[in-house]
Each structure stands twice: as structure tokens, then as C-alpha cells.
Design a protein around this motif. Structure first.
Motif, PDB file in Angstrom:
ATOM      1  N   GLY A 178      18.487  -1.807  15.225  1.00 46.85           N
ATOM      2  CA  GLY A 178      18.899  -1.569  13.842  1.00 46.85           C
ATOM      3  C   GLY A 178      17.860  -0.789  13.058  1.00 46.85           C
ATOM      4  N   THR A 179      16.593  -1.175  13.208  1.00 47.31           N
ATOM      5  CA  THR A 179      15.516  -0.479  12.513  1.00 47.31           C
ATOM      6  C   THR A 179      15.402   0.956  13.006  1.00 47.31           C
ATOM      7  N   GLU A 180      15.454   1.125  14.348  1.00 48.11           N
ATOM      8  CA  GLU A 180      15.355   2.471  14.916  1.00 48.11           C
ATOM      9  C   GLU A 180      16.490   3.363  14.408  1.00 48.11           C
ATOM     10  N   LYS A 181      17.703   2.793  14.378  1.00 45.57           N
ATOM     11  CA  LYS A 181      18.874   3.579  13.969  1.00 45.57           C
ATOM     12  C   LYS A 181      18.744   4.022  12.516  1.00 45.57           C
ATOM     13  N   HIS A 182      18.280   3.102  11.653  1.00 48.87           N
ATOM     14  CA  HIS A 182      18.123   3.435  10.232  1.00 48.87           C
ATOM     15  C   HIS A 182      17.099   4.555  10.046  1.00 48.87           C
ATOM     16  N   ILE A 183      15.964   4.424  10.743  1.00 47.32           N
ATOM     17  CA  ILE A 183      14.906   5.436  10.613  1.00 47.32           C
ATOM     18  C   ILE A 183      15.399   6.790  11.107  1.00 47.32           C
ATOM     19  N   MET A 184      16.045   6.810  12.270  1.00 49.37           N
ATOM     20  CA  MET A 184      16.491   8.078  12.837  1.00 49.37           C
ATOM     21  C   MET A 184      17.580   8.730  11.986  1.00 49.37           C
ATOM     22  N   GLU A 185      18.504   7.932  11.454  1.00 43.38           N
ATOM     23  CA  GLU A 185      19.564   8.495  10.611  1.00 43.38           C
ATOM     24  C   GLU A 185      18.981   9.099   9.338  1.00 43.38           C
TER      25      GLU A 185
ATOM     26  N   GLU B  18       0.841  -1.190   0.000  1.00 41.50           N
ATOM     27  CA  GLU B  18       0.000   0.000   0.000  1.00 41.50           C
ATOM     28  C   GLU B  18       0.887   1.256   0.000  1.00 41.50           C
ATOM     29  N   HIS B  19       0.290   2.391  -0.263  1.00 49.83           N
ATOM     30  CA  HIS B  19       1.011   3.663  -0.226  1.00 49.83           C
ATOM     31  C   HIS B  19       1.503   3.906   1.211  1.00 49.83           C
ATOM     32  N   PRO B  20       2.694   4.475   1.384  1.00 51.79           N
ATOM     33  CA  PRO B  20       3.220   4.727   2.740  1.00 51.79           C
ATOM     34  C   PRO B  20       2.266   5.510   3.639  1.00 51.79           C
ATOM     35  N   GLN B  21       1.467   6.422   3.053  1.00 53.20           N
ATOM     36  CA  GLN B  21       0.520   7.193   3.865  1.00 53.20           C
ATOM     37  C   GLN B  21      -0.582   6.286   4.405  1.00 53.20           C
ATOM     38  N   THR B  22      -1.004   5.319   3.590  1.00 55.45           N
ATOM     39  CA  THR B  22      -2.023   4.359   4.025  1.00 55.45           C
ATOM     40  C   THR B  22      -1.464   3.486   5.152  1.00 55.45           C
ATOM     41  N   ILE B  23      -0.241   3.018   4.974  1.00 53.98           N
ATOM     42  CA  ILE B  23       0.398   2.194   6.011  1.00 53.98           C
ATOM     43  C   ILE B  23       0.538   2.998   7.302  1.00 53.98           C
ATOM     44  N   ALA B  24       0.950   4.259   7.185  1.00 54.18           N
ATOM     45  CA  ALA B  24       1.123   5.119   8.366  1.00 54.18           C
ATOM     46  C   ALA B  24      -0.190   5.291   9.113  1.00 54.18           C
ATOM     47  N   LEU B  25      -1.278   5.503   8.379  1.00 50.25           N
ATOM     48  CA  LEU B  25      -2.590   5.678   9.007  1.00 50.25           C
ATOM     49  C   LEU B  25      -2.987   4.431   9.784  1.00 50.25           C
ATOM     50  N   ILE B  26      -2.814   3.264   9.173  1.00 50.42           N
ATOM     51  CA  ILE B  26      -3.195   2.005   9.834  1.00 50.42           C
ATOM     52  C   ILE B  26      -2.342   1.779  11.077  1.00 50.42           C
ATOM     53  N   LEU B  27      -1.028   1.962  10.954  1.00 54.28           N
ATOM     54  CA  LEU B  27      -0.133   1.714  12.085  1.00 54.28           C
ATOM     55  C   LEU B  27      -0.404   2.656  13.247  1.00 54.28           C
TER      56      LEU B  27
ATOM     57  N   ASP C 162      10.149   6.505   5.658  1.00 52.61           N
ATOM     58  CA  ASP C 162       9.054   7.257   5.044  1.00 52.61           C
ATOM     59  C   ASP C 162       7.782   7.113   5.869  1.00 52.61           C
ATOM     60  N   VAL C 163       7.465   5.877   6.265  1.00 55.52           N
ATOM     61  CA  VAL C 163       6.273   5.620   7.075  1.00 55.52           C
ATOM     62  C   VAL C 163       6.413   6.275   8.448  1.00 55.52           C
ATOM     63  N   ALA C 164       7.612   6.171   9.057  1.00 61.01           N
ATOM     64  CA  ALA C 164       7.841   6.775  10.371  1.00 61.01           C
ATOM     65  C   ALA C 164       7.628   8.284  10.316  1.00 61.01           C
ATOM     66  N   ARG C 165       8.141   8.918   9.262  1.00 63.61           N
ATOM     67  CA  ARG C 165       7.983  10.372   9.122  1.00 63.61           C
ATOM     68  C   ARG C 165       6.515  10.739   8.979  1.00 63.61           C
ATOM     69  N   ARG C 166       5.779   9.962   8.194  1.00 65.09           N
ATOM     70  CA  ARG C 166       4.356  10.261   7.975  1.00 65.09           C
ATOM     71  C   ARG C 166       3.538  10.099   9.255  1.00 65.09           C
ATOM     72  N   ILE C 167       3.887   9.112  10.073  1.00 65.29           N
ATOM     73  CA  ILE C 167       3.187   8.955  11.355  1.00 65.29           C
ATOM     74  C   ILE C 167       3.470  10.157  12.246  1.00 65.29           C
ATOM     75  N   ALA C 168       4.732  10.568  12.282  1.00 62.53           N
ATOM     76  CA  ALA C 168       5.139  11.660  13.177  1.00 62.53           C
ATOM     77  C   ALA C 168       4.467  12.973  12.836  1.00 62.53           C
TER      78      ALA C 168
END
Length: 336
Positions: free
Chosen positions: A212-219, A127-136, A158-164
Motif C-alpha cells: 500500500g505504501t509503495e503503491k501510494h508513493i509510486m502513483e 523534521e523537514h522532508p529533506q532532513t528525513i530523507a538524508l537520515i533515511l 515527498d521523502v521518497a522523491r528527495r531520497i531518489a
């Protein structure tokens, strides 16, 4: 006071708060609007006496409504009606459900919340990242963290940024997303705009995913959205989270902390945190810092927060260098 059947909702709420006592009632007030607090305060002040029978009736009704709300959240109105009929009888069940249908807000995607994370991932990963962000944003942080961890690296940030940065979502958009997911939006969803996502939402998720996931997203966010990344990082590990560290890690952190900074930081912390810190210091140093805290008198909240943030920064630095381990979900299992 009037019989339970003749009482208004405000009157019943006032009886409930009186029955719960001041400590629990004050916690409830924190979640109410100013006009609601004024109404209830006035009603409580005007309530002279409550018979034991009336108090029991109100408490029973409150329990039944809470029970119904829980059942609806777990499986919808039909599921709630079936369980309530078994527990209360058909007539009482319909009465309770009827009281809820006018005002109860059921979170969207409740059905999805009960779905296994791996199955849900297969369904939404394209799905589009915005759709995934909304669901999560509507999922428990643990379930959302599993899905974020399994997304492709380019989608994670991308999804993390959209949620934030998500603030309010139109009910029409929610309906459309649920339609795509082949789920019907509950008829009880309030038609006001629903507040969802935001910094706290993504912080809960990032605190649960593997390092690892957190570090990648934050970087990635630090490059693309540095201000947003900084705001998220400030909330990701707060000073009180030092309680989640083992004694060896706490002792390692304290070796890096200036004693004056520690005294200021502890001045604004709760007793549990203070005890954990003092238990990991020598008796002499513990006594000295306690004396410093007493001697310094009142301290500005800003100074306390700055001192605590410096210690948090030390903790994160030591975690990055693998000198300490912060307990978290995802793939951070320890190998002995």
C-alpha cells in the motif's frame, strides 16, 4: 620479502590478495579505483615468495583491523577500544585503533542505526522532508522502510522523491543534521563529499515497505515526476527476483509469457533462474525452449533485457490484480 612491520600498505594488501586467492581477490578489485588496481597488480607481479609466517601476520592484522572497524561502527571509538583491549590487550588495541584513525570512514548516523524505528520516527517525523530523507538514506533499508511506512501519506512520496534525487551531501550539512539530532559526528568521517541516496537507495526501501505504501508513493511520483517514477519502477523488481516467487506464482506468470520471449530472457539469466523456470514447465515445453536457446546462438544483451523486462511487467501486473504475491516487508502478511 620484508618483515610485516617494515612493509608498506600496498605490500601488505598484495600479500593479503595473494593469500585470499584469485576468486576473492577479483571481487575486491571490482570495488577499487583504477590507480589502486594498477598499484596492487604491479606489487603482486613483483612478489616472488611469501613465507607462511608473513602470510599469517598479514592475515592476523587484516582480521584485527576489520574487527576494530566493526566495533567502531557499532558503538564508536571508545566502545571499540574497550572490546579490543579485552580481546588483544591494551597495547595491541591502541596499535590497531591508531592504524584506523587516519583512514577509516565511519558512516554518519551510526548511533541512529541502532535506534528502534518507532523511537526514531517520534524524533524525526516533524523534521523537514529533506532532513528525513538524508537520515533515511544512511539507514538499513528495513529500518528506513518502517519509518517511511509510518509517515503521513503526504510526506511519504515527498521523502521518497528527495531520497531518489539526492546525490552528494556536504559534511557541513551532515554535521548540522546530527547536531539537531543531538549526536556528534564521528571524528573519523572523511571530509570529502559523501555519496548518499539515489535511485538504488529508494528502490531498496520501496522493495521492503508494504504494498500500500509503495503503491501510494509510486502513483504520486508518476504524477509529479514521471521520468523518475519510471526509472525507479524499472529497478524495483528485476528478472532474477523471480526466485522469490513460489512455484504456483511462477506457473501463473509463465502462462502469460510468450515462449520465444522466455527463451531469449533465459538466454541471459543465471543457471539458478533457468532451473527454477524449467522446473515449472512441462517436460516437453522445457525441452523445446532449451532447444530454441541452443538454436538461436548469441543474443544481443539489449534483446535479453527487453525480454526480461516484459516478463517483469507481467509479474507486476499479476501482483496488482492480486493473482500472485511478491514477498515483501511491511504489512504484507498472508492470511491463511
Amino acid at each position: 620479502m620484508a618483515a610485516n612491520s617494515e612493509m608498506t600498505g600496498v605490500q601488505k594488501a598484495a600479500v593479503l590478495l595473494i593469500a585470499l586467492g584469485p576468486e576473492k581477490s577479483s571481487n575486491i578489485f571490482k570495488h577499487l579505483k583504477e590507480d589502486e588496481i594498477e598499484q596492487l597488480t604491479l606489487e603482486i607481479a613483483n612478489t616472488r615468495s611469501i613465507s607462511p609466517a608473513l602470510k599469517d601476520e598479514v592475515l592476523d592484522e587484516f582480521y584485527e583491523v576489520c574487527l576494530a572497524q566493526q566495533y567502531i561502527a557499532e558503538g564508536g571509538v571508545g566502545y571499540a577500544k574497550e572490546l579490543l583491549e579485552k580481546a588483544l590487550g591494551a597495547e595491541k588495541a591502541m596499535n590497531v585503533i591508531g592504524k584506523l584513525t587516519a583512514s577509516l570512514q565511519v558512516r554518519p548516523f551510526e548511533f541512529v542505526r541502532k535506534t528502534d524505528a518507532s523511537q526514531l520516527l517520534n524524533f524525526i517525523q516533524d523534521e523537514h522532508p529533506q532532513t528525513i530523507a538524508l537520515i533515511l538514506s544512511y539507514l538499513p533499508s528495513g529500518q528506513a522502510a518502517q519509518i517511511v511506512s509510518a509517515l503521513t501519506p503526504d510526506k511519504q512520496a515527498d521523502v521518497a522523491r528527495r531520497i531518489a534525487v539526492m546525490d552528494r551531501t556536504s559534511p557541513d550539512v551532515i554535521k548540522e543534521v546530527e547536531r539537531v539530532l543531538e549526536q556528534k559526528l564521528s571524528s573519523l568521517v572523511n571530509q570529502d563529499y559523501t555519496i548518499v541516496g539515489g535511485i538504488d537507495s529508494i528502490v531498496d526501501i520501496l522493495n521492503t515497505v508494504d504494498r500500500g505504501t509503495e503503491k501510494h508513493i509510486m502513483e504520486t511520483l508518476e504524477i509529479e515526476e514521471p521520468e523518475l517514477a519510471d526509472e525507479i519502477r524499472k529497478k524495483m523488481f528485476v528478472f532474477e527476483d523471480i526466485l522469490s516467487l513460489d512455484d504456483r506464482s511462477i506457473q501463473r506468470v509463465l502462462r502469460e509469457v510468450d515462449n520465444n520471449e522466455l527463451a531469449v530472457a533465459l538466454k541471459g539469466s543465471n543457471e539458478e533462474v533457468q532451473n527454477v523456470i524449467f522446473n515449472n514447465l512441462s517436460k516437453r515445453l522445457s525441452t523445446m525452449i532449451k532447444e530454441d536457446m541452443d538454436f538461436m546462438g548469441p543474443v544481443r544483451l539489449k534483446d535479453v533485457e527487453e525480454a526480461q523486462q516484459k516478463i517483469v511487467n507481467i509479474i507486476r501486473k499479476l501482483e496488482d490484480s492480486a493473482e500472485i504475491v511478491i514477498a515483501r516487508g511491511g504489512g504484507d502478511e498472508l492470511v491463511v
